[in-house]
Write a protein that holds these residues in place. Structure first.
Motif, PDB file in Angstrom:
ATOM      1  N   ALA A 111      -2.921  -1.554  -2.723  1.00 47.80           N
ATOM      2  CA  ALA A 111      -3.725  -2.777  -3.375  1.00 47.80           C
ATOM      3  C   ALA A 111      -3.728  -3.653  -2.111  1.00 47.80           C
ATOM      4  N   ALA A 112      -2.519  -4.039  -1.636  1.00 43.51           N
ATOM      5  CA  ALA A 112      -2.170  -5.136  -0.752  1.00 43.51           C
ATOM      6  C   ALA A 112      -2.824  -4.596   0.778  1.00 43.51           C
ATOM      7  N   LEU A 113      -2.646  -3.339   0.929  1.00 44.13           N
ATOM      8  CA  LEU A 113      -3.279  -2.656   2.258  1.00 44.13           C
ATOM      9  C   LEU A 113      -4.699  -2.690   2.299  1.00 44.13           C
ATOM     10  N   ALA A 114      -5.197  -2.384   1.065  1.00 45.18           N
ATOM     11  CA  ALA A 114      -6.845  -2.600   1.022  1.00 45.18           C
ATOM     12  C   ALA A 114      -7.199  -3.944   1.161  1.00 45.18           C
ATOM     13  N   ILE A 115      -6.596  -4.838   0.501  1.00 40.59           N
ATOM     14  CA  ILE A 115      -7.103  -6.132   0.957  1.00 40.59           C
ATOM     15  C   ILE A 115      -6.884  -6.642   2.210  1.00 40.59           C
ATOM     16  N   LEU A 116      -5.784  -6.341   2.807  1.00 40.43           N
ATOM     17  CA  LEU A 116      -5.524  -6.524   4.304  1.00 40.43           C
ATOM     18  C   LEU A 116      -6.556  -6.028   5.247  1.00 40.43           C
ATOM     19  N   PHE A 117      -7.058  -4.804   4.686  1.00 40.74           N
ATOM     20  CA  PHE A 117      -7.937  -4.291   5.852  1.00 40.74           C
ATOM     21  C   PHE A 117      -9.455  -4.921   5.278  1.00 40.74           C
ATOM     22  N   GLY A 118      -9.518  -5.768   4.544  1.00 41.00           N
ATOM     23  CA  GLY A 118     -10.731  -6.515   4.272  1.00 41.00           C
ATOM     24  C   GLY A 118     -11.619  -5.718   3.306  1.00 41.00           C
ATOM     25  N   PHE A 119     -11.087  -4.975   2.400  1.00 42.73           N
ATOM     26  CA  PHE A 119     -11.832  -4.279   1.099  1.00 42.73           C
ATOM     27  C   PHE A 119     -11.732  -5.097   0.142  1.00 42.73           C
ATOM     28  N   ASP A 120     -12.507  -4.668  -0.765  1.00 43.39           N
ATOM     29  CA  ASP A 120     -12.579  -5.396  -2.188  1.00 43.39           C
ATOM     30  C   ASP A 120     -13.182  -4.505  -3.162  1.00 43.39           C
ATOM     31  N   PHE A 171       6.051  -6.958   3.818  1.00 44.12           N
ATOM     32  CA  PHE A 171       5.609  -6.992   5.046  1.00 44.12           C
ATOM     33  C   PHE A 171       3.923  -7.637   5.122  1.00 44.12           C
ATOM     34  N   ILE A 172       3.250  -6.588   4.327  1.00 44.45           N
ATOM     35  CA  ILE A 172       1.726  -7.224   4.256  1.00 44.45           C
ATOM     36  C   ILE A 172       1.690  -8.470   4.005  1.00 44.45           C
ATOM     37  N   LYS A 173       2.218  -9.084   3.040  1.00 45.08           N
ATOM     38  CA  LYS A 173       1.994 -10.402   2.693  1.00 45.08           C
ATOM     39  C   LYS A 173       2.286 -11.316   3.573  1.00 45.08           C
ATOM     40  N   MET A 174       3.468 -10.778   4.486  1.00 42.55           N
ATOM     41  CA  MET A 174       3.808 -11.572   5.762  1.00 42.55           C
ATOM     42  C   MET A 174       2.874 -11.644   6.668  1.00 42.55           C
ATOM     43  N   VAL A 175       2.092 -10.657   6.863  1.00 42.35           N
ATOM     44  CA  VAL A 175       1.146 -10.783   8.124  1.00 42.35           C
ATOM     45  C   VAL A 175      -0.253 -11.012   7.556  1.00 42.35           C
ATOM     46  N   ALA A 176      -0.516 -11.069   6.147  1.00 46.92           N
ATOM     47  CA  ALA A 176      -1.994 -11.331   5.651  1.00 46.92           C
ATOM     48  C   ALA A 176      -2.300 -12.943   5.865  1.00 46.92           C
ATOM     49  N   ASP A 177      -3.536 -12.900   5.828  1.00 50.33           N
ATOM     50  CA  ASP A 177      -4.343 -14.079   6.154  1.00 50.33           C
ATOM     51  C   ASP A 177      -3.816 -15.229   4.844  1.00 50.33           C
ATOM     52  N   PRO A 178      -3.015 -16.325   5.282  1.00 50.41           N
ATOM     53  CA  PRO A 178      -2.515 -17.090   3.858  1.00 50.41           C
ATOM     54  C   PRO A 178      -3.628 -17.918   3.201  1.00 50.41           C
ATOM     55  N   GLU A 179      -4.870 -17.815   3.917  1.00 45.84           N
ATOM     56  CA  GLU A 179      -5.983 -18.692   3.317  1.00 45.84           C
ATOM     57  C   GLU A 179      -6.693 -17.835   2.129  1.00 45.84           C
ATOM     58  N   ASP A 180      -6.792 -16.657   2.485  1.00 47.23           N
ATOM     59  CA  ASP A 180      -7.785 -15.728   1.901  1.00 47.23           C
ATOM     60  C   ASP A 180      -6.942 -14.391   1.314  1.00 47.23           C
ATOM     61  N   GLN A 181      -6.455 -13.652   2.098  1.00 46.88           N
ATOM     62  CA  GLN A 181      -5.616 -12.587   1.581  1.00 46.88           C
ATOM     63  C   GLN A 181      -4.438 -12.501   0.890  1.00 46.88           C
ATOM     64  N   LEU A 182      -3.615 -13.300   1.298  1.00 46.37           N
ATOM     65  CA  LEU A 182      -2.097 -13.492   0.565  1.00 46.37           C
ATOM     66  C   LEU A 182      -2.640 -13.929  -0.731  1.00 46.37           C
ATOM     67  N   PRO A 183      -3.375 -15.055  -1.224  1.00 45.71           N
ATOM     68  CA  PRO A 183      -3.739 -15.236  -2.530  1.00 45.71           C
ATOM     69  C   PRO A 183      -4.108 -14.160  -3.400  1.00 45.71           C
ATOM     70  N   ALA A 184      -5.094 -13.511  -2.762  1.00 43.73           N
ATOM     71  CA  ALA A 184      -5.515 -12.259  -3.403  1.00 43.73           C
ATOM     72  C   ALA A 184      -4.631 -11.103  -3.893  1.00 43.73           C
ATOM     73  N   ILE A 185      -3.689 -10.838  -2.693  1.00 44.28           N
ATOM     74  CA  ILE A 185      -2.619  -9.824  -3.050  1.00 44.28           C
ATOM     75  C   ILE A 185      -1.807 -10.409  -4.312  1.00 44.28           C
ATOM     76  N   THR A 186      -1.338 -11.727  -3.951  1.00 48.11           N
ATOM     77  CA  THR A 186      -0.429 -12.176  -5.102  1.00 48.11           C
ATOM     78  C   THR A 186      -1.107 -12.176  -6.436  1.00 48.11           C
ATOM     79  N   TYR A 187      -2.327 -12.562  -6.649  1.00 47.32           N
ATOM     80  CA  TYR A 187      -3.216 -12.487  -7.972  1.00 47.32           C
ATOM     81  C   TYR A 187      -3.139 -11.133  -8.360  1.00 47.32           C
ATOM     82  N   TRP A 188      -3.223 -10.182  -7.551  1.00 50.71           N
ATOM     83  CA  TRP A 188      -3.418  -8.784  -7.849  1.00 50.71           C
ATOM     84  C   TRP A 188      -1.934  -8.447  -8.518  1.00 50.71           C
ATOM     85  N   MET A 189      -1.026  -8.845  -7.761  1.00 44.86           N
ATOM     86  CA  MET A 189       0.306  -8.303  -8.072  1.00 44.86           C
ATOM     87  C   MET A 189       0.758  -8.776  -9.353  1.00 44.86           C
TER      88      MET A 189
END
Length: 338
Positions: A111-120, A171-189
């Motif tokens: 899920a984190a990888l998909a969000i990092l790639f811009g998928f939803d 690692f994906i969380k570290m390189v993810a966009d903190p404004e958009d992708q990181l919150p989405a990954i955190t919420y999914w987890m």
């Protein structure tokens, strides 16, 4: 013995009735309440012509959001509880849970990888499901290479591979966009059923059915696995083959659950223990009891999640708040009996 069987069967029937009642109650409550009359009218209008006495927005909310969410909560709760009970029988360990082979960790990475790639949406669910299964396959392959006890090798491989995959997610969380992708990954987890739609139910129900039905039918033989391989062999049961089938089915329903709901802990650990308190260790009764109890539990927790505060609480947080203290209570009571 007949009296015991009757009481166990009665418990299962009562749980089924309770599930239906909780489902109906869950449909009627929420930010947009709905009466039983309106519910019956909307559903009945799909069978026979009925003059609408409800708002069109209520019909859309019911069919496209509330019913799918309630069905998914029941399916996920049922699947996680069933997987937990199955793993505990296979590994002969009461502490075994659905993520013991890294299914949850793999889904989180996907899920984190998909969000990092811009998928939803559906792509996130698909990535989570695929990587969950891939992780478990790696665990099984690694565990089979280990010398000694096969079950212990699987558990150790699950811990190792799960830790590796979790590091990848970090690692994906570290390189993810903190404004958009990181919150989405955190919420999914955190785990949530918010935004559930009919497509999510359609995606999850097939692999869940493929896993749940064999586990229900094999519940008689899981009892034999709890006796050990030698005892199973003397009874004419191929323990290795049966264990593989049970692990495969339990992993499939775990992967399907986590992919559509995020990481929801404690359900697969606590519910089988509570079910044992009601019907004992016989999987003939334990499996259906865990299925129904898991569905009821997660549906009630989801009701609290969406109604307690103005902002929805991630369901994984609530299951941890409820599950951890309750499990401490359970093991302390067991300690008193010992």
């Amino acid at each position: 013995m007949k009296k015991a069987k009757l009481s166990y069967s009665l418990i299962i029937v009562l749980l089924f009735v309770a599930l239906i009642v909780v489902m109906i109650a869950s449909i009627t409550i929420g930010r947009y309440p709905m009466s039983i009359k309106e519910l019956a009218g909307i559903l009945g209008s799909k069978i026979v012509p009925i003059e609408p006495f409800w708002a069109s927005v209520q019909e859309s909310l019911l069919l496209n959001h509330r019913i799918p969410r309630i069905l998914l909560a029941c399916l996920v709760g049922c699947s996680l509880a069933t997987a937990g009970a199955s793993y505990q029988g296979v590994f002969q360990n009461p502490m075994a849970s659905p993520d013991i082979l890294g299914a949850s960790s793999g889904a989180g990475f996907g899920a984190a990888l998909a969000i990092l790639f811009g998928f939803d949406g559906s792509m996130v669910v698909t990535f989570a499901f695929i990587f969950s299964l891939l992780t478990v396959l790696v665990v099984i392959y690694t565990g089979n290479m280990a010398k000694g006890k096969r079950v212990l090798g699987l558990v150790l491989a699950g811990i190792m591979v799960g830790s590796l995959v979790s590091s990848g997610t970090s690692f994906i969380k570290m390189v993810a966009d903190p404004e958009d992708q990181l919150p989405a990954i955190t919420y999914w987890m955190m785990g949530s059923l918010n935004g559930t739609n009919p497509k999510d139910v359609s995606f999850a129900i097939i692999p869940m059915a493929i896993g749940l039905i064999p586990l229900f039918l094999l519940r008689w033989r899981i009892n034999i696995l709890t006796l050990g391989d030698e005892e199973a062999q003397t009874m004419g049961v191929n323990a290795k083959y049966l264990r593989f089938i049970v692990i495969l089915c339990a992993t499939l329903i775990t992967a399907a659950s986590v992919s559509v709901s995020g990481v929801i802990g404690w359900v697969g650990l606590v519910i089988p223990h509570l079910s044992r308190r009601m019907v004992g260790n016989n999987y003939k009764y334990l499996m259906p009891t865990s299925m129904l109890f898991g569905a009821i539990f997660l549906l009630l927790v989801d009701d609290i999640s969406r109604n307690l505060l103005t902002t929805e609480i991630p369901i994984g947080i609530l299951t941890s708040f409820i599950g951890a203290p309750f499990f401490i209570y359970l093991i302390s009571k067991d300690g008193e009996h010992n």
